[in-house]
Design a protein around this motif. Sequence first.
Motif, PDB file in Angstrom:
ATOM      1  N   ASN A 195       0.837  -1.200   0.000  1.00 36.10           N
ATOM      2  CA  ASN A 195       0.000   0.000   0.000  1.00 36.10           C
ATOM      3  C   ASN A 195       0.875   1.254   0.000  1.00 36.10           C
ATOM      4  O   ASN A 195       1.674   1.460   0.906  1.00 36.10           O
ATOM      5  N   LYS A 219      -1.556  -1.703   5.817  1.00 32.12           N
ATOM      6  CA  LYS A 219      -3.004  -1.677   5.645  1.00 32.12           C
ATOM      7  C   LYS A 219      -3.387  -0.629   4.600  1.00 32.12           C
ATOM      8  O   LYS A 219      -2.661   0.343   4.381  1.00 32.12           O
ATOM      9  N   TRP A 231      -7.966   2.216   6.286  1.00 31.99           N
ATOM     10  CA  TRP A 231      -7.881   1.537   7.587  1.00 31.99           C
ATOM     11  C   TRP A 231      -7.429   2.494   8.681  1.00 31.99           C
ATOM     12  O   TRP A 231      -7.891   2.411   9.822  1.00 31.99           O
ATOM     13  N   TYR A 232      -6.547   3.408   8.314  1.00 28.55           N
ATOM     14  CA  TYR A 232      -5.959   4.319   9.303  1.00 28.55           C
ATOM     15  C   TYR A 232      -6.896   5.474   9.675  1.00 28.55           C
ATOM     16  O   TYR A 232      -6.607   6.237  10.594  1.00 28.55           O
ATOM     17  N   ARG A 278      -8.605   2.721  16.243  1.00 28.97           N
ATOM     18  CA  ARG A 278      -8.245   1.322  16.469  1.00 28.97           C
ATOM     19  C   ARG A 278      -7.692   1.156  17.877  1.00 28.97           C
ATOM     20  O   ARG A 278      -7.042   2.050  18.420  1.00 28.97           O
ATOM     21  N   GLU A 285      -6.930  -4.761  17.460  1.00 30.15           N
ATOM     22  CA  GLU A 285      -6.858  -4.571  16.015  1.00 30.15           C
ATOM     23  C   GLU A 285      -5.449  -4.223  15.576  1.00 30.15           C
ATOM     24  O   GLU A 285      -4.960  -4.720  14.546  1.00 30.15           O
ATOM     25  N   ARG A 286      -4.766  -3.361  16.328  1.00 30.63           N
ATOM     26  CA  ARG A 286      -3.390  -2.984  15.973  1.00 30.63           C
ATOM     27  C   ARG A 286      -2.468  -4.199  16.053  1.00 30.63           C
ATOM     28  O   ARG A 286      -1.593  -4.393  15.203  1.00 30.63           O
ATOM     29  N   ALA A 310      -3.061  -6.546  13.134  1.00 33.20           N
ATOM     30  CA  ALA A 310      -2.452  -5.967  11.928  1.00 33.20           C
ATOM     31  C   ALA A 310      -0.931  -6.087  11.976  1.00 33.20           C
ATOM     32  O   ALA A 310      -0.277  -6.350  10.955  1.00 33.20           O
ATOM     33  N   GLU A 367       0.177  -9.899  11.318  1.00 35.98           N
ATOM     34  CA  GLU A 367       0.012 -10.263   9.915  1.00 35.98           C
ATOM     35  C   GLU A 367       1.047  -9.542   9.044  1.00 35.98           C
ATOM     36  O   GLU A 367       1.740 -10.159   8.227  1.00 35.98           O
ATOM     37  N   GLY A 368       1.144  -8.228   9.216  1.00 38.91           N
ATOM     38  CA  GLY A 368       2.030  -7.430   8.364  1.00 38.91           C
ATOM     39  C   GLY A 368       3.495  -7.701   8.623  1.00 38.91           C
ATOM     40  O   GLY A 368       4.296  -7.804   7.676  1.00 38.91           O
ATOM     41  N   LEU A 385       1.241   1.744  12.282  1.00 38.72           N
ATOM     42  CA  LEU A 385       0.223   1.255  13.213  1.00 38.72           C
ATOM     43  C   LEU A 385       0.174   2.084  14.493  1.00 38.72           C
ATOM     44  O   LEU A 385      -0.736   1.909  15.304  1.00 38.72           O
TER      45      LEU A 385
END
Length: 350
Positions: free
Chosen positions: A17, A58, A62-63, A67, A71-72, A75, A78-79, A174
């Motif tokens: 992204n 993200k 998303w930002y 959050r 959720e952070r 993310a 995963e990231g 994040l």
Amino acid sequence: MPPKAALISLATSLPPNVFLQKDVLAAAWEVFGSRLPQFETLSSIFSNTGIIKRHGVKPFEWYLERRGWPERTAAFLEGAETLFVDAAEKALASAQLSGHDIDTVVTVCSTGIATPSLEARVAGKLGFRSDVSRVPVFGLGCAGGVSGLSIAARLAQARPGTNVLLVAVELCSLALRLDELTKANIVATSLFGDGAAAMILRAGDGGATRIENSGEHLWPATLDIMGWNVDPEGFGVIFQRTIPDFVTANFSPALTQILANMGLTMADIDRFICHPGGARVINALETTLALHQGALDHERQVIADCGNMSAPTVLFVLERARNAGLPPRSLLTALGPGFTASCVTLRHAA
């Protein structure tokens, strides 16, 4: 004397992204413009960073929603795992190695919490052996790329012939907050991006570039310069002093002492490779290091293309400098929470 660790390979990775700085500024106006009276004045920070674009794990939208920790953290896991694997696979391929060949993994990260740590989470994907040594390092912030390299080099030197994988991965995006109406949060919003870098080090054979020496300087009573506040929503950035001014006033004497401890002087350095915190920090570094304006060209290119990714950023600069051709001796420098200066000298044989 044991052989010095050599840099066998270096690779970088960015999430897909892409955020143009002009679009981030427009969104910041929407989020903060009506709620923060001084935002009009602070908005000039976005054009003063030297950043054209950044990358995030993200999508942009998303930002734009509040959050919390769950959720952070989701993310982050995963990231960070995705970037870790991508950077490591590139470094392994460049070194003509597999994950099975790695004896030690040093993981540098300060932008999320993972227990088990990231290298354990991706061990199966990368094919690490069951006896691999794991060294997760947290809390070094922007200094983590250089300090992590120092740690990894010492581990490689301690066991000649073994392969040490260093991965620095940071998801600074994040930590962006919609609820903090502070100058520090606006600065963070204007600067931070995500990225990862991976290196393989080995002592005893191969490698034209060797890690010659390392050193650090910790300034007393400087905990307020940079760091995290932790609250129910996540990390909140601490910037309570102007870093460029601190660099101009304090960095050169500290660096002179670090080099003296190595038996070197500033005149022995052919190339400085610096963590680019932002355009003003780069200008301050050129001033305090007595470099001509524009000497830190790779630093400006990285900050323009990627923003400040914390720990990996200086390794992105090193990648560009290495591709362009390293001189006989380079000095990597980075500043981070503590407040700390971290340095590593590289010796390169053409």
